[in-house]
Design an enzyme around this catalytic site. Structure first.
Site, short mmCIF file in Angstrom:
data_model
loop_
_atom_site.label_atom_id
_atom_site.label_comp_id
_atom_site.label_asym_id
_atom_site.label_seq_id
_atom_site.Cartn_x
_atom_site.Cartn_y
_atom_site.Cartn_z
N ARG A 194 0.83 -1.21 0.00
CA ARG A 194 0.00 0.00 0.00
C ARG A 194 0.86 1.26 0.00
O ARG A 194 0.54 2.23 0.68
CB ARG A 194 -0.92 0.05 1.23
N TYR A 203 -14.46 -12.42 0.00
CA TYR A 203 -15.16 -11.15 -0.30
C TYR A 203 -16.41 -11.38 -1.13
O TYR A 203 -17.45 -10.74 -0.91
CB TYR A 203 -14.23 -10.19 -1.05
N ARG A 225 -6.64 11.17 -6.63
CA ARG A 225 -7.92 10.51 -6.39
C ARG A 225 -9.07 11.50 -6.58
O ARG A 225 -10.10 11.16 -7.14
CB ARG A 225 -7.94 9.95 -4.97
N ARG A 230 -3.62 6.83 0.59
CA ARG A 230 -4.18 8.09 1.08
C ARG A 230 -3.29 8.86 2.05
O ARG A 230 -3.53 10.02 2.32
CB ARG A 230 -5.54 7.82 1.74
N ASP A 251 -6.37 -2.97 -7.58
CA ASP A 251 -6.90 -3.64 -6.39
C ASP A 251 -7.04 -5.14 -6.66
O ASP A 251 -7.10 -5.55 -7.82
CB ASP A 251 -8.26 -3.06 -5.97
O1 CP3 Z 1 0.16 -1.90 -2.42
C1 CP3 Z 1 -0.13 -1.00 -3.24
O2 CP3 Z 1 0.19 0.20 -3.08
C2 CP3 Z 1 -0.80 -1.40 -4.54
C3 CP3 Z 1 -2.20 -1.22 -4.65
C4 CP3 Z 1 -3.12 -2.08 -3.79
C5 CP3 Z 1 -4.34 -1.59 -3.26
N1 CP3 Z 1 -5.00 -2.61 -2.69
C6 CP3 Z 1 -4.79 -0.21 -3.36
C7 CP3 Z 1 -5.94 0.24 -2.57
C8 CP3 Z 1 -3.03 -3.42 -3.46
C9 CP3 Z 1 -1.92 -4.40 -3.73
C10 CP3 Z 1 -4.24 -3.75 -2.76
C11 CP3 Z 1 -4.53 -5.10 -2.31
C12 CP3 Z 1 -5.75 -5.35 -1.56
N2 CP3 Z 1 -6.99 -4.79 -1.72
C13 CP3 Z 1 -5.87 -6.34 -0.56
C14 CP3 Z 1 -4.76 -7.27 -0.14
C15 CP3 Z 1 -3.80 -6.64 0.78
C16 CP3 Z 1 -4.35 -6.26 2.11
O3 CP3 Z 1 -4.41 -5.05 2.39
O4 CP3 Z 1 -4.73 -7.17 2.87
C17 CP3 Z 1 -7.17 -6.33 -0.08
C18 CP3 Z 1 -7.75 -7.21 1.00
C19 CP3 Z 1 -7.89 -5.35 -0.84
C20 CP3 Z 1 -9.33 -5.01 -0.75
C21 CP3 Z 1 -9.52 -3.60 -0.38
N3 CP3 Z 1 -9.24 -2.53 -1.20
C22 CP3 Z 1 -10.05 -3.10 0.83
C23 CP3 Z 1 -10.49 -3.95 2.01
C24 CP3 Z 1 -10.06 -1.71 0.70
C25 CP3 Z 1 -10.64 -0.72 1.66
C26 CP3 Z 1 -9.77 -0.53 2.85
C27 CP3 Z 1 -9.19 0.83 2.82
O5 CP3 Z 1 -7.99 0.94 3.11
O6 CP3 Z 1 -9.94 1.77 2.52
C28 CP3 Z 1 -9.52 -1.37 -0.56
C29 CP3 Z 1 -9.32 -0.01 -1.09
C30 CP3 Z 1 -7.94 0.36 -1.56
N4 CP3 Z 1 -7.08 -0.45 -2.25
C31 CP3 Z 1 -7.35 1.65 -1.46
C32 CP3 Z 1 -6.10 1.58 -2.09
C33 CP3 Z 1 -5.10 2.70 -2.29
C34 CP3 Z 1 -8.00 2.87 -0.86
C35 CP3 Z 1 -8.76 3.51 -1.95
C36 CP3 Z 1 -9.14 4.93 -1.68
O7 CP3 Z 1 -10.15 5.13 -1.01
O8 CP3 Z 1 -8.43 5.84 -2.17
#
Ligand code: CP3
Length: 346
Positions: free
Chosen positions: A27, A153, A40, A31, A77
């Site tokens: 990540r 999910y 964004r 944000r 994602d």
């Molecule tokens: O690592 C990176 O920077 C690459 C991009 C990436 C994202 N999500 C961006 C993201 C990667 C590799 C993921 C993987 C991901 N997504 C996982 C596996 C890793 C982990 O964290 O366990 C999972 C379970 C998800 C599913 C997911 N996506 C959730 C549960 C959420 C919401 C939680 C949150 O932090 O808001 C997301 C959203 C998400 N994925 C964001 C980002 C940058 C936030 C989006 C935003 O609101 O700007």
């Protein structure tokens, strides 16, 4: 190696000699960065953002520019490819992903459409765009979610503390659940091969929820489709990274998946990981992300302690045990990157 200016990450992943420990962070584009929030805002929401090639390329390369990390992970994602098979979802502010048509009964699995890589063409364009924008300075990591995590999910319909609907479905309908996992494995083989064909230098499989299973259930459900994916990936040099959160109870099983790199959380001792891998695979991790809420002194102490556990051998990629959080300070994250680079020089 592989026409890259800095290939430390790949050399560590493939257990070749390194001058210092490479570092990237899960990540890393998120944000907590004002520059990310601006992109964004421009994009609208998270889905329109990750489908916008130009803005996603910009987001992917932000951590290289602002932190100096050793690998880029593409901005996307794990849920991205699920739209192609007919899952409808949105990301809600403060709540995360929500599915509008979750899988509720075994018959719903039969209604899933075949995966078409044309539906995720933008992911390939993002990989090409990142390689162009960074002029092959550092490797580009592609990724996908593990079948168990994606199925969790798809059935639960949203993020959950215990994934009780998903796990009850697994116990009630084990055969249907395995059929779903197998379908997802086939889709993910195609998806990861597409990413490698597009120019990804490595791929990571994220099994964020596999660790919530008993060791028996992990062996029966989560692990087999991951093995299938790793066997199905067509690659030349590109290493496969296998991440599972909460793996301490069945690390011995996890490391039979066939990956080149095992990415572990902070609940397992990196010295034990090294002993168990015994030079046959590399490791990635495993700083507790919460350390980034402390002082620079503590960050340095904890980072150095992890570096010491691995020692001077190759085969370790520094990372967190899980992702960066939106309320972390960029300054502290940058400090961690600098400390790891400086303190790990061989
Ligand atoms: O690592 C990176 O920077 C690459 C991009 C990436 C994202 N999500 C961006 C993201 C990667 C590799 C993921 C993987 C991901 N997504 C996982 C596996 C890793 C982990 O964290 O366990 C999972 C379970 C998800 C599913 C997911 N996506 C959730 C549960 C959420 C919401 C939680 C949150 O932090 O808001 C997301 C959203 C998400 N994925 C964001 C980002 C940058 C936030 C989006 C935003 O609101 O700007």
């Amino acid at each position: 190696m592989k026409d890259l200016k800095n290939d430390l990450f790949l050399r560590a992943a493939l257990r070749e000699p390194i001058e210092r420990t490479p570092i990237w962070l899960m990540r890393q584009a998120g944000r907590y960065m004002p520059e990310y929030r601006a992109l964004r805002e421009k994009a609208g929401n998270f889905v329109t953002f990750y489908k916008n090639v130009e803005l996603s390329v910009e987001a992917t390369i932000l951590p290289r520019k602002l932190l100096g990390i050793d690998a880029s992970i593409i901005f996307s994602d794990i849920l991205t490819p699920l739209e192609s098979i007919g899952m409808n979802f949105e990301f809600r502010e403060g709540e995360g992903p929500v599915f509008l048509n979750p899988i509720q009964k075994p018959d719903d699995i039969l209604k899933l459409k075949p995966f078409k890589k044309e539906d995720v063409y933008y992911v390939g364009e993002i990989i090409k765009g990142v390689n162009r924008a960074l002029n092959r300075e550092i490797p580009t990591i592609g990724f996908c979610g593990a079948p168990f995590t994606l199925a969790a999910y798809m059935i639960e319909g949203r993020t959950s503390r215990d994934f009780k609907k998903a796990k009850a479905f697994m116990y009630n309908y084990p055969d249907a659940f395995k059929e779903l996992l197998d379908k997802l494995a086939d889709m993910l083989i195609e998806y990861l091969n597409f990413q490698i064909e597009s120019g990804a230098d490595a791929v990571q499989i994220f099994d964020s929820w596999g660790g919530y299973l008993s060791p028996d259930d992990y062996r029966e459900f989560a692990l087999p489709p991951i093995k299938k994916i790793i066997k199905g990936i067509k690659r030349d040099y590109q290493p496969v990274i296998h991440f599972t959160k909460g793996v301490a109870g069945f690390f011995d099983d996890m490391i039979t998946s066939g990956a080149d790199v095992y990415s572990v959380d902070w609940m397992i001792d990196l010295a034990d990981v090294k002993k168990k891998l015994n030079g046959k695979a590399a490791a990635q991790g495993n700083l507790d992300p919460i350390v980034l809420y402390t002082s620079e002194e503590v960050i340095e102490e904890k980072a150095v302690s992890i570096l010491k556990k691995w020692g001077s051998d190759t085969g370790h990629i520094f990372n967190l045990g899980h992702g960066l959080m939106p309320d972390m300070e960029v300054k502290k994250v940058k400090f961690l990157v600098d400390v790891v680079k400086e303190k790990s020089i061989r």
